[in-house]
Design an enzyme around this catalytic site. Structure first.
Site, PDB file in Angstrom:
ATOM      1  N   CYS A 232      16.122   1.570   8.149  1.00 58.53           N
ATOM      2  CA  CYS A 232      16.941   1.197   9.301  1.00 58.53           C
ATOM      3  C   CYS A 232      16.024   0.640  10.375  1.00 58.53           C
ATOM      4  O   CYS A 232      14.885   1.076  10.512  1.00 58.53           O
ATOM      5  CB  CYS A 232      17.698   2.417   9.821  1.00 58.53           C
TER       6      CYS A 232
ATOM      7  N   THR B  44      -6.404  -9.290  -8.423  1.00 59.38           N
ATOM      8  CA  THR B  44      -6.186 -10.039  -7.189  1.00 59.38           C
ATOM      9  C   THR B  44      -7.218 -11.140  -7.071  1.00 59.38           C
ATOM     10  O   THR B  44      -8.398 -10.944  -7.388  1.00 59.38           O
ATOM     11  CB  THR B  44      -6.239  -9.139  -5.930  1.00 59.38           C
ATOM     12  N   SER B  45      -6.759 -12.302  -6.663  1.00 59.79           N
ATOM     13  CA  SER B  45      -7.666 -13.434  -6.482  1.00 59.79           C
ATOM     14  C   SER B  45      -8.358 -13.356  -5.128  1.00 59.79           C
ATOM     15  O   SER B  45      -9.169 -14.217  -4.786  1.00 59.79           O
ATOM     16  CB  SER B  45      -6.888 -14.739  -6.614  1.00 59.79           C
TER      17      SER B  45
ATOM     18  N   THR C 212       2.483  -8.735 -12.949  1.00 59.31           N
ATOM     19  CA  THR C 212       2.902  -9.840 -13.812  1.00 59.31           C
ATOM     20  C   THR C 212       2.809  -9.416 -15.271  1.00 59.31           C
ATOM     21  O   THR C 212       3.586  -9.879 -16.101  1.00 59.31           O
ATOM     22  CB  THR C 212       2.027 -11.093 -13.596  1.00 59.31           C
TER      23      THR C 212
ATOM     24  N   PHE D 121       4.642 -13.573  -7.257  1.00 60.92           N
ATOM     25  CA  PHE D 121       5.323 -14.254  -6.152  1.00 60.92           C
ATOM     26  C   PHE D 121       4.498 -15.367  -5.526  1.00 60.92           C
ATOM     27  O   PHE D 121       5.006 -16.201  -4.837  1.00 60.92           O
ATOM     28  CB  PHE D 121       5.711 -13.230  -5.083  1.00 60.92           C
ATOM     29  N   ARG D 122       3.200 -15.362  -5.761  1.00 53.57           N
ATOM     30  CA  ARG D 122       2.372 -16.351  -5.076  1.00 53.57           C
ATOM     31  C   ARG D 122       1.768 -17.413  -5.989  1.00 53.57           C
ATOM     32  O   ARG D 122       1.058 -18.285  -5.537  1.00 53.57           O
ATOM     33  CB  ARG D 122       1.250 -15.642  -4.297  1.00 53.57           C
TER      34      ARG D 122
ATOM     35  N   CYS E  98      17.240   3.672  13.691  1.00 57.23           N
ATOM     36  CA  CYS E  98      16.808   5.070  13.548  1.00 57.23           C
ATOM     37  C   CYS E  98      15.697   5.142  12.501  1.00 57.23           C
ATOM     38  O   CYS E  98      15.218   4.121  12.018  1.00 57.23           O
ATOM     39  CB  CYS E  98      17.994   5.959  13.180  1.00 57.23           C
TER      40      CYS E  98
ATOM     41  N   CYS F 249      23.880   5.416  11.135  1.00 62.89           N
ATOM     42  CA  CYS F 249      23.860   5.253  12.593  1.00 62.89           C
ATOM     43  C   CYS F 249      24.645   4.015  13.017  1.00 62.89           C
ATOM     44  O   CYS F 249      24.820   3.764  14.206  1.00 62.89           O
ATOM     45  CB  CYS F 249      22.429   5.191  13.112  1.00 62.89           C
TER      46      CYS F 249
ATOM     47  N   HIS G 265       2.143  -4.216   1.602  1.00 60.29           N
ATOM     48  CA  HIS G 265       3.236  -5.160   1.864  1.00 60.29           C
ATOM     49  C   HIS G 265       4.614  -4.500   1.745  1.00 60.29           C
ATOM     50  O   HIS G 265       5.618  -5.185   1.604  1.00 60.29           O
ATOM     51  CB  HIS G 265       3.145  -6.364   0.910  1.00 60.29           C
TER      52      HIS G 265
HETATM   53 ZN    ZN Z   1      19.990   3.978  11.270  1.00 65.92          ZN
END
Ligand code: ZN
Length: 221
Positions: free
Chosen positions: A105, A165-166, A4, A11-12, A108, A127, A97
């Protein structure tokens, strides 16, 4: 929290991107499966993917990179998904995260960074399958290999610095508990009191970009 201060929305938090209930729906596996093209449209808009490079590492990120350059064995365990720790120069980063700037993908083993705009949406793999962001979606478990490695480091580290972090997001908030049980020195940098503030050896009540550089004096001594 580290992000931030680089201008990236938290985001939270109450005003964060995830505060809109629809966003939570858009960023889900179910929505991606039902309508990958619409998913990718929303995903690119929500995370401003095309202009994401505008965000730069701040003094908090830089401190951790400098710490690694001193030759200390540094591992960054992060819930952030923006890749700024790597851009600051840390080479050993475990992204609990995932990352919004990587794609992978589902069929694959292809994965890559998002380097430029996609020609068409949804982006396709060589693929033939559809590519997805390499980020952990709501309701998905953490990548188990990354998580296990994070626990191993918590169980064996000498010092754990818990910054920005909280400590409310599970299961990442259990990592300081592992470190504490292993006898590690616990240092917290956070503007507010957290659930574990009383268990810390040192608690610095400020933000990452201000508090982390202050630790340099401790590192030298
Ligand atoms: Zn693939």
């Amino acid at each position: 929290g580290a992000s931030t201060e680089s201008g990236i929305p938290d985001f939270r938090s109450a005003n964060g991107l995830y505060a809109d209930a629809k966003v939570e729906m858009y960023l889900s596996r179910g929505y991606y499966n039902r309508n990958p093209k619409e998913f990718w449209k929303h995903y690119k808009a929500i995370f401003q993917i095309d202009t994401f490079h505008q965000y730069k590492p701040n003094e908090g990120h830089t401190f951790l990179a400098q710490l690694e350059q001193t030759g200390k064995d540094i591992v960054v365990l992060t819930q952030n998904i923006d890749g700024l720790h790597q851009r600051a120069g840390n080479t050993n980063v475990l992204e609990l995260h995932g990352s919004i700037i990587r794609i992978k993908c589902t069929v694959c083993d292809f994965q890559d960074e998002i380097k430029s705009s996609f020609d068409s949406l949804p982006p396709n793999c060589k693929c033939g399958s559809i590519l997805r962001p390499d980020v952990v979606w709501f309701g998905e478990p953490l990548p188990q290999d990354v998580w296990q490695e994070a626990i191993d480091h918590a169980n064996s580290c000498d010092v754990m610095i818990i910054s920005g972090t909280s400590l409310v997001v599970s299961p990442a908030n259990t990592l300081p508990v592992y470190a504490g049980q292993n006898g590690a020195t616990l240092i917290e940098v956070n503007p507010d009191e957290t659930l574990m503030s009383r268990d810390m050896d040192l608690s610095i009540k400020t933000t990452s970009s201000v508090g982390l550089p202050k630790l340099l004096t401790y590192c030298r001594s």
